[in-house]
Enzyme design. Structure first.
Site, PDB file in Angstrom:
ATOM      1  N   HIS A  86       0.802  -1.216   0.000  1.00 14.56           N
ATOM      2  CA  HIS A  86       0.000   0.000   0.000  1.00 14.56           C
ATOM      3  C   HIS A  86       0.842   1.277   0.000  1.00 14.56           C
ATOM      4  O   HIS A  86       0.311   2.360  -0.241  1.00 14.56           O
ATOM      5  CB  HIS A  86      -0.959   0.011   1.194  1.00 14.56           C
ATOM      6  CG  HIS A  86      -0.283   0.166   2.519  1.00 14.56           C
ATOM      7  ND1 HIS A  86       0.233  -0.902   3.230  1.00 14.56           N
ATOM      8  CD2 HIS A  86      -0.032   1.267   3.282  1.00 14.56           C
ATOM      9  CE1 HIS A  86       0.755  -0.465   4.356  1.00 14.56           C
ATOM     10  NE2 HIS A  86       0.612   0.840   4.410  1.00 14.56           N
ATOM     11  N   HIS A 139       3.797   9.898  12.129  1.00 16.56           N
ATOM     12  CA  HIS A 139       3.185   8.688  12.684  1.00 16.56           C
ATOM     13  C   HIS A 139       4.296   7.755  13.122  1.00 16.56           C
ATOM     14  O   HIS A 139       5.432   7.823  12.634  1.00 16.56           O
ATOM     15  CB  HIS A 139       2.236   8.000  11.710  1.00 16.56           C
ATOM     16  CG  HIS A 139       2.840   7.438  10.462  1.00 16.56           C
ATOM     17  ND1 HIS A 139       3.546   8.186   9.547  1.00 16.56           N
ATOM     18  CD2 HIS A 139       2.817   6.178   9.952  1.00 16.56           C
ATOM     19  CE1 HIS A 139       3.930   7.429   8.540  1.00 16.56           C
ATOM     20  NE2 HIS A 139       3.514   6.196   8.763  1.00 16.56           N
TER      21      HIS A 139
END
Length: 294
Positions: free
Chosen positions: A119, A183
């Protein structure tokens, strides 16, 4: 027929997140979703003839051998976490000489003749362009996940060289950077390689609450300002500059490369911290004024 931009290069940089793929009810990230839809509208109007996609890998394609930079000659979509499956339309006739030119410039490029991309490529590709295959693409991998990592300034130099090599093609080229912003997923904080998706999910779920607190909107906003107002400063960006944004923020190397490759005026389309996706989610593109799309 889509409007064809007056520019010959366009840049789009966008966050990706497995959390978004799992959020099938679209409960979170409405601001980001609207921003990525706007970016897709701009890409459609630009009508790219070639996509140069700077992406990362989450220790799936490259586990035992991890190149710093790789140019793909053939690639499929892995289909992890709902990302696309099928074959990318890789422009190998352009990718191979590009790799050779980069090697001549002392970039240690690995040529990959077959790979399944996760992804880190597929999510943003599908958001901006659609199902596989759609537009001829040159996938360029930058190691953003497995230390030791090259400095982010090296990504800037790489992107500038890629843009210079392809500028003479006479094509409308879309440069994409996928990943970031702040993140720190537990699966990337872990040093273990070769985790299955089930093991990743278990690890991430156990650390999800703590990871929500590691989104750093202040860092994200400063990085977006740098891209839009002082992109040349990214040439001297360091690992230390990225550290406050978490291990996942190293993916902004892809943004840095894309910005340097396209060398166009940039503007922020949207930014939204999405704690439930444990990620600061942003989109920047070449300015609509530069593209002639205003």
């Amino acid at each position: 027929m889509p409007h064809q931009s007056t520019g010959t290069a366009m840049v789009v940089c966008a966050s990706h997140s497995p959390g978004m793929l799992r959020d099938t009810g679209a409960e979170h990230g409405a601001v980001f979703r609207a921003g990525i839809d706007e970016a897709r509208r701009r890409v459609t109007s630009f009508a790219p003839e070639l996509v140069v996609f700077f992406g990362s890998d989450h220790r799936r394609a490259f586990v035992d051998s991890v190149p710093a930079i790789a140019v793909m000659l053939s690639a499929d979509g892995l289909g992890d976490l709902g990302s696309p499956v099928g074959s990318y339309d890789v422009a190998s006739e352009l990718a191979e000489p590009l790799a050779a030119a980069l090697l001549e410039q002392d970039f240690d490029v690995t040529v990959v003749r077959k790979v399944a991309l996760d992804h880190g490529f597929g999510q943003t590709y599908s958001h901006l362009i659609g199902d596989l295959p759609t537009v001829p693409v040159i996938p360029v991998y930058i190691n953003c996940a497995t230390p030791p990592l090259a400095g982010p300034g090296r990504a800037y130099a790489l992107g500038a060289s890629v843009g210079a090599e392809l500028a003479g093609l006479g094509k409308r080229i879309l440069y994409v950077g996928s990943g970031g912003l702040s993140h720190s997923p537990p699966s990337l904080e872990a040093t273990a390689a070769g985790l299955s998706d089930e093991e990743r999910l278990t690890l991430n779920e156990a650390g999800r609450v703590a990871a929500k607190d590691k989104v750093n909107p202040e860092w994200d906003q400063q990085f977006l300002k740098r891209i839009c107002h002082d992109p040349e400063s990214l040439a001297s960006f360091t690992n230390g500059d990225i550290a406050p944004a978490g291990v996942g923020a190293h993916e902004v190397r892809t943004w840095i490369a894309a910005v340097a490759a396209g060398a166009t005026p940039m503007e922020t389309v949207t930014y939204e911290p999405v704690p439930d996706w444990i990620t600061g989610m942003g989109v920047v593109t070449t300015s609509v004024e530069h593209l002639g799309l205003a």
